[in-house]
Design a protein around this motif. Sequence first.
Motif, PDB file in Angstrom:
ATOM      1  N   ALA A  63       0.899  -1.332  -0.187  1.00  0.00           N
ATOM      2  CA  ALA A  63      -0.121   0.172  -0.122  1.00  0.00           C
ATOM      3  C   ALA A  63       0.972   1.356  -0.056  1.00  0.00           C
ATOM      4  CB  ALA A  63      -0.939  -0.122   1.234  1.00  0.00           C
ATOM      5  N   ILE A  64       1.949   1.176   0.783  1.00  0.00           N
ATOM      6  CA  ILE A  64       2.910   2.452   0.760  1.00  0.00           C
ATOM      7  C   ILE A  64       3.409   2.626  -0.313  1.00  0.00           C
ATOM      8  CG2 ILE A  64       4.899   3.361   2.014  1.00  0.00           C
ATOM      9  CD1 ILE A  64       3.812   2.088   4.566  1.00  0.00           C
ATOM     10  N   ILE A  65       4.077   1.360  -1.091  1.00  0.00           N
ATOM     11  CA  ILE A  65       4.761   1.632  -2.158  1.00  0.00           C
ATOM     12  C   ILE A  65       3.807   2.251  -3.283  1.00  0.00           C
ATOM     13  CG2 ILE A  65       5.931   0.560  -4.047  1.00  0.00           C
ATOM     14  CD1 ILE A  65       7.292  -1.283  -1.703  1.00  0.00           C
ATOM     15  N   GLY A  66       2.673   1.409  -3.374  1.00  0.00           N
ATOM     16  CA  GLY A  66       1.672   1.938  -4.393  1.00  0.00           C
ATOM     17  C   GLY A  66       1.076   3.367  -4.324  1.00  0.00           C
ATOM     18  N   ILE A  67       1.109   3.951  -3.075  1.00  0.00           N
ATOM     19  CA  ILE A  67       0.579   5.424  -2.918  1.00  0.00           C
ATOM     20  C   ILE A  67       1.776   6.164  -3.303  1.00  0.00           C
ATOM     21  CG2 ILE A  67       0.148   6.903  -1.283  1.00  0.00           C
ATOM     22  CD1 ILE A  67      -1.454   4.917   0.410  1.00  0.00           C
ATOM     23  N   ILE A  68       2.993   5.829  -3.219  1.00  0.00           N
ATOM     24  CA  ILE A  68       4.115   6.606  -3.621  1.00  0.00           C
ATOM     25  C   ILE A  68       3.964   6.731  -5.127  1.00  0.00           C
ATOM     26  CG2 ILE A  68       6.429   6.787  -3.651  1.00  0.00           C
ATOM     27  CD1 ILE A  68       6.584   5.659  -0.872  1.00  0.00           C
ATOM     28  N   ILE A  69       3.737   5.647  -6.010  1.00  0.00           N
ATOM     29  CA  ILE A  69       3.872   5.386  -7.258  1.00  0.00           C
ATOM     30  C   ILE A  69       2.746   6.283  -7.760  1.00  0.00           C
ATOM     31  CG2 ILE A  69       3.444   3.858  -9.103  1.00  0.00           C
ATOM     32  CD1 ILE A  69       5.071   1.794  -7.464  1.00  0.00           C
ATOM     33  N   LEU A  70       1.635   6.067  -7.025  1.00  0.00           N
ATOM     34  CA  LEU A  70       0.307   6.887  -7.863  1.00  0.00           C
ATOM     35  C   LEU A  70       0.390   8.217  -7.672  1.00  0.00           C
ATOM     36  CD1 LEU A  70      -2.918   4.918  -6.404  1.00  0.00           C
ATOM     37  CD2 LEU A  70      -1.922   4.649  -8.760  1.00  0.00           C
ATOM     38  N   THR A  71       0.738   8.711  -6.389  1.00  0.00           N
ATOM     39  CA  THR A  71       1.125  10.354  -6.309  1.00  0.00           C
ATOM     40  C   THR A  71       2.003  10.798  -7.176  1.00  0.00           C
ATOM     41  OG1 THR A  71       2.601  10.018  -4.439  1.00  0.00           O
ATOM     42  CG2 THR A  71       0.291  10.113  -3.967  1.00  0.00           C
ATOM     43  N   LYS A  72       3.233  10.003  -7.618  1.00  0.00           N
ATOM     44  CA  LYS A  72       3.971  10.691  -8.647  1.00  0.00           C
ATOM     45  C   LYS A  72       3.534  10.819 -10.011  1.00  0.00           C
ATOM     46  CE  LYS A  72       8.184   9.321  -5.967  1.00  0.00           C
ATOM     47  NZ  LYS A  72       8.611  10.589  -5.762  1.00  0.00           N
ATOM     48  N   ASN A  73       2.616   9.844 -10.233  1.00  0.00           N
ATOM     49  CA  ASN A  73       1.948   9.751 -11.799  1.00  0.00           C
ATOM     50  C   ASN A  73       0.793  10.585 -11.992  1.00  0.00           C
ATOM     51  OD1 ASN A  73       3.849   7.996 -12.835  1.00  0.00           O
ATOM     52  ND2 ASN A  73       2.799   6.144 -11.900  1.00  0.00           N
ATOM     53  N   PHE A  74       0.271  11.170 -10.857  1.00  0.00           N
ATOM     54  CA  PHE A  74      -0.925  11.916 -10.948  1.00  0.00           C
ATOM     55  C   PHE A  74      -0.549  13.428 -11.115  1.00  0.00           C
ATOM     56  CE2 PHE A  74      -3.534   8.793  -8.651  1.00  0.00           C
ATOM     57  CZ  PHE A  74      -3.765   8.083  -9.750  1.00  0.00           C
ATOM     58  N   ALA A  75      -1.380  14.216 -11.951  1.00  0.00           N
ATOM     59  CA  ALA A  75      -1.172  15.716 -11.914  1.00  0.00           C
ATOM     60  C   ALA A  75      -1.473  16.341 -10.645  1.00  0.00           C
ATOM     61  CB  ALA A  75      -1.971  16.260 -13.270  1.00  0.00           C
TER      62      ALA A  75
END
Length: 86
Positions: A63-75
């Motif tokens: 979950a933590i890794i996924g959230i980091i990835i998602l926040t880097k890919n969103f505008a």
Amino acid sequence: MKKLSREELEKELRKEAQGTWILTIVCALIHIVPAFLLNGNGQQMFHMPQWFVVSVFGSGIVAIIGIIILTKNFADFDYDEEAAEE
């Protein structure tokens, strides 16, 4: 922060929602599947059943890794329309 048109904003929100749903499903699978696969093997980690440690801590790490990835890919944009207009 980006200034997005109405269509771009809706597209970005849809993209964020889909990414969040996918991450939620992956975390749920990582939480549930190891619990069933490792339950009953009798092994322990840190004085707790192995299925518990792998299931709970594994899903938390994903979950933590996924959230980091998602926040880097969103505008980065403002959700409030009034604040964006000022």
